[in-house]
Scaffold this motif. Structure first.
Motif, PDB file in Angstrom:
ATOM      1  N   ILE A  39       0.810  -1.214   0.000  1.00 58.81           N
ATOM      2  CA  ILE A  39       0.000   0.000   0.000  1.00 58.81           C
ATOM      3  C   ILE A  39       0.845   1.267   0.000  1.00 58.81           C
ATOM      4  CG2 ILE A  39      -1.777   1.299   1.238  1.00 58.81           C
ATOM      5  CD1 ILE A  39      -2.596  -1.472  -0.112  1.00 58.81           C
ATOM      6  N   TRP A  40       1.776   1.354   0.915  1.00 60.71           N
ATOM      7  CA  TRP A  40       2.489   2.624   0.986  1.00 60.71           C
ATOM      8  C   TRP A  40       3.462   2.780  -0.172  1.00 60.71           C
ATOM      9  CZ3 TRP A  40       6.903   5.395   2.213  1.00 60.71           C
ATOM     10  CH2 TRP A  40       8.049   4.676   2.521  1.00 60.71           C
ATOM     11  N   ALA A  44       3.409   5.838  -2.965  1.00 58.17           N
ATOM     12  CA  ALA A  44       4.623   6.591  -3.309  1.00 58.17           C
ATOM     13  C   ALA A  44       4.906   6.502  -4.802  1.00 58.17           C
ATOM     14  CB  ALA A  44       5.812   6.074  -2.504  1.00 58.17           C
ATOM     15  N   ASP A  45       4.782   5.307  -5.366  1.00 55.91           N
ATOM     16  CA  ASP A  45       5.032   5.127  -6.800  1.00 55.91           C
ATOM     17  C   ASP A  45       4.059   5.933  -7.652  1.00 55.91           C
ATOM     18  OD1 ASP A  45       7.108   3.411  -6.210  1.00 55.91           O
ATOM     19  OD2 ASP A  45       5.985   1.577  -6.686  1.00 55.91           O
ATOM     20  N   ALA A  46       2.822   6.084  -7.172  1.00 54.74           N
ATOM     21  CA  ALA A  46       1.808   6.844  -7.907  1.00 54.74           C
ATOM     22  C   ALA A  46       1.974   8.350  -7.712  1.00 54.74           C
ATOM     23  CB  ALA A  46       0.410   6.413  -7.468  1.00 54.74           C
ATOM     24  N   VAL A  49       2.313  10.379  -2.208  1.00 54.50           N
ATOM     25  CA  VAL A  49       3.084  10.747  -1.021  1.00 54.50           C
ATOM     26  C   VAL A  49       4.543  10.869  -1.418  1.00 54.50           C
ATOM     27  CG1 VAL A  49       1.502   9.641   0.627  1.00 54.50           C
ATOM     28  CG2 VAL A  49       3.432   8.349  -0.270  1.00 54.50           C
ATOM     29  N   THR A  50       5.281  11.573  -0.601  1.00 54.04           N
ATOM     30  CA  THR A  50       6.703  11.747  -0.856  1.00 54.04           C
ATOM     31  C   THR A  50       7.483  11.554   0.433  1.00 54.04           C
ATOM     32  OG1 THR A  50       8.344  13.222  -1.832  1.00 54.04           O
ATOM     33  CG2 THR A  50       6.654  14.252  -0.480  1.00 54.04           C
ATOM     34  N   ARG A  51       8.714  11.133   0.304  1.00 48.86           N
ATOM     35  CA  ARG A  51       9.626  11.006   1.446  1.00 48.86           C
ATOM     36  C   ARG A  51      10.662  12.113   1.332  1.00 48.86           C
ATOM     37  NH1 ARG A  51       9.822   4.812  -0.057  1.00 48.86           N
ATOM     38  NH2 ARG A  51       9.927   5.871  -2.040  1.00 48.86           N
ATOM     39  N   THR A  52      10.822  12.855   2.407  1.00 52.43           N
ATOM     40  CA  THR A  52      11.752  13.974   2.416  1.00 52.43           C
ATOM     41  C   THR A  52      12.598  13.912   3.677  1.00 52.43           C
ATOM     42  OG1 THR A  52      10.091  15.322   1.280  1.00 52.43           O
ATOM     43  CG2 THR A  52      11.911  16.497   2.292  1.00 52.43           C
ATOM     44  N   ALA A  53      13.893  14.129   3.527  1.00 50.74           N
ATOM     45  CA  ALA A  53      14.787  14.189   4.686  1.00 50.74           C
ATOM     46  C   ALA A  53      14.680  15.579   5.300  1.00 50.74           C
ATOM     47  CB  ALA A  53      16.214  13.904   4.270  1.00 50.74           C
ATOM     48  N   ILE A  54      14.332  15.621   6.582  1.00 50.16           N
ATOM     49  CA  ILE A  54      14.209  16.882   7.300  1.00 50.16           C
ATOM     50  C   ILE A  54      15.190  16.838   8.469  1.00 50.16           C
ATOM     51  CG2 ILE A  54      12.681  18.339   8.683  1.00 50.16           C
ATOM     52  CD1 ILE A  54      10.382  17.436   6.933  1.00 50.16           C
ATOM     53  N   GLY A  55      16.050  17.844   8.525  1.00 49.77           N
ATOM     54  CA  GLY A  55      17.051  17.904   9.582  1.00 49.77           C
ATOM     55  C   GLY A  55      16.436  17.745  10.961  1.00 49.77           C
ATOM     56  N   GLY A  56      16.980  16.834  11.743  1.00 52.01           N
ATOM     57  CA  GLY A  56      16.515  16.599  13.093  1.00 52.01           C
ATOM     58  C   GLY A  56      15.344  15.638  13.183  1.00 52.01           C
TER      59      GLY A  56
END
Length: 79
Positions: A39-40, A44-46, A49-56
């Motif tokens: 599902i997840w 993401a492939d569609a 949603v997106t994955r983002t690196a956020i400091g901390g």
């Protein structure tokens, strides 16, 4: 207008839309032992949603504009 999409993907995108989620929380909450239930990864492939690196905070999963539109098109709430 409803988009033809897996109802679990809609549930997942709606869950993420309530508040951006830490990557570890997403993995823990939506983990499955069934390789056919991705599902997840499907969301993401569609581009919903997106994955983002956020400091901390590390990796954070958030809804994209396409994901928000998907929710609106299907009568789901957005956070």
């Amino acid at each position: 207008m409803s988009t033809n999409v897996d109802p679990l993907v809609l549930d997942f995108v709606e869950w993420v839309a309530r508040a951006p989620r830490r990557h570890a929380e997403v993995i823990e909450t939506w983990r499955t032992s069934c390789p056919r239930l991705t599902i997840w990864e499907d969301a993401a492939d569609a581009g919903y949603v997106t994955r983002t690196a956020i400091g901390g905070a590390g990796l954070v999963v958030a809804v994209t504009a396409a994901g928000a539109q998907l929710l609106r098109d299907n009568g789901r709430c957005i956070g």
